[in-house]
Design an enzyme around this catalytic site. Structure first.
Site, PDB file in Angstrom:
ATOM      1  N   TYR A   1       1.223  11.021  15.661  1.00 44.35           N
ATOM      2  CA  TYR A   1       1.865  10.116  14.705  1.00 44.35           C
ATOM      3  C   TYR A   1       2.551   8.972  15.454  1.00 44.35           C
ATOM      4  CZ  TYR A   1       5.403   8.399  11.409  1.00 44.35           C
ATOM      5  OH  TYR A   1       6.212   7.605  10.630  1.00 44.35           O
TER       6      TYR A   1
ATOM      7  N   SER B   1       7.804   2.679  12.656  1.00 42.08           N
ATOM      8  CA  SER B   1       8.818   3.723  12.785  1.00 42.08           C
ATOM      9  C   SER B   1       9.483   3.660  14.146  1.00 42.08           C
ATOM     10  CB  SER B   1       8.148   5.094  12.603  1.00 42.08           C
ATOM     11  OG  SER B   1       8.989   6.147  13.011  1.00 42.08           O
TER      12      SER B   1
ATOM     13  N   THR C   1       3.448   4.329  -4.594  1.00 37.76           N
ATOM     14  CA  THR C   1       3.784   5.109  -5.787  1.00 37.76           C
ATOM     15  C   THR C   1       5.033   5.961  -5.583  1.00 37.76           C
ATOM     16  OG1 THR C   1       2.301   6.910  -5.099  1.00 37.76           O
ATOM     17  CG2 THR C   1       1.381   5.217  -6.559  1.00 37.76           C
TER      18      THR C   1
ATOM     19  N   GLY D   1       7.375   2.790   0.051  1.00 42.91           N
ATOM     20  CA  GLY D   1       6.464   1.852  -0.598  1.00 42.91           C
ATOM     21  C   GLY D   1       6.921   1.496  -2.003  1.00 42.91           C
TER      22      GLY D   1
ATOM     23  N   THR E   1       0.834  -1.201   0.000  1.00 46.47           N
ATOM     24  CA  THR E   1       0.000   0.000   0.000  1.00 46.47           C
ATOM     25  C   THR E   1       0.869   1.252   0.000  1.00 46.47           C
ATOM     26  OG1 THR E   1      -0.175   0.095   2.431  1.00 46.47           O
ATOM     27  CG2 THR E   1      -1.839  -1.215   1.251  1.00 46.47           C
TER      28      THR E   1
END
Length: 264
Positions: A154, A141, A16, A20, A13
């Site tokens: 986050y 992360s 682009t 990923g 996912t």
């Protein structure tokens, strides 16, 4: 090294650009059947074309769908019934002081970073269990361990990913399906690159100086002392997803450049 992934159907996912894309590219080089995912068709098509340019015989296709929400996940699942390997990479971040984070932002990051992986894992898990082989990797992360003061919401989502990964691995004990998270350090992905460029412009300095100041002040514990490249991280994710990595399960694999000051 042959990762023994030839013909394995892989969904990455948010692939682009950045980590990923690098992961999709690395897996395509291993002759896996890679499905690129992004929000818009033009960027999905561009990523596919770039991978084919690098690996002309790559088995790569794409699905445009915004998996940061339930409708986007449902659209992707409808187009792709099953996979052998799921890389939950899509994620968003934003530096903002805690007292200025509204409820909407907490929910938006949780929906995108956590629930996307929950929804897709929940669906694809049954097929993996039936075949008794599968890989689920959450791209988390170092912020899961050392919550960044500048984006606490986050960090919370990254910690949640690690918890879900471990819980799923426990639920699948004794099967051929493994679930892991990869703790990535500060990486020169598309979003970070834009952030650094904007900051350099605001401060009237260079990107290199911004990077030096970042690792001197914001991430001083880094042993790498620079941003990781997406390719470096993608190689780690591909390795964790490989057939050779069957003994790595329920783990938070550190690919953080030594930011986390821990011997474990």
């Amino acid at each position: 090294m042959d990762l023994q992934l030839k013909g394995k159907k892989v969904l990455v996912t948010g692939s682009t650009a950045g980590i990923g894309f690098a992961t999709a590219r690395a897996l395509a080089a291993e002759d896996a059947a890679v499905i690129v995912n992004g929000r818009g068709q033009p960027r999905v098509d561009a990523a596919i074309a770039e991978i084919r340019k690098l690996h002309p015989r790559a088995n790569v296709s794409g699905i445009a769908s915004d998996v940061s929400n339930a409708a986007g996940c449902a659209k992707l699942i409808k187009a792709l019934a099953e996979v052998d390997i799921l890389v939950n990479n899509m994620g968003i971040f934003e530096p903002i002081p805690f007292e200025k984070i509204p409820d909407e932002d907490w929910m938006r990051l949780f929906e995108a970073n956590v629930m996307s992986g929950v929804r897709l894992s929940r669906h694809y898990l049954s097929g993996m269990r039936e075949k008794n082989w599968g890989r689920i990797v959450f791209v988390s992360s170092e912020s899961a361990v050392q919550i960044p003061a500048e984006m606490i919401h986050y960090g919370m989502t990254k910690t949640a990913q690690v918890a879900i990964s471990r819980g799923l691995a426990e639920a699948l004990a004794g099967t051929g399906v493994t679930v892991n998270s990869v703790l990535v350090g500060p990486t020169a992905s598309e979003g970070v690159g834009t952030f650094v460029e904007d900051l350099a412009r605001q401060q009237g300095t260079t990107k290199e100086e911004v990077e030096q100041h970042f690792f001197a002040g914001t991430r001083p514990t880094s042993l790498l002392k620079r941003f990781e490249t997406p390719g470096e991280v993608g190689a780690v994710v591909a390795s964790v997803a490989s057939d050779h990595a069957r003994v790595i399960n329920g783990a938070a694999v550190r690919a953080d450049g030594g930011v986390v000051r821990s011997i474990f």
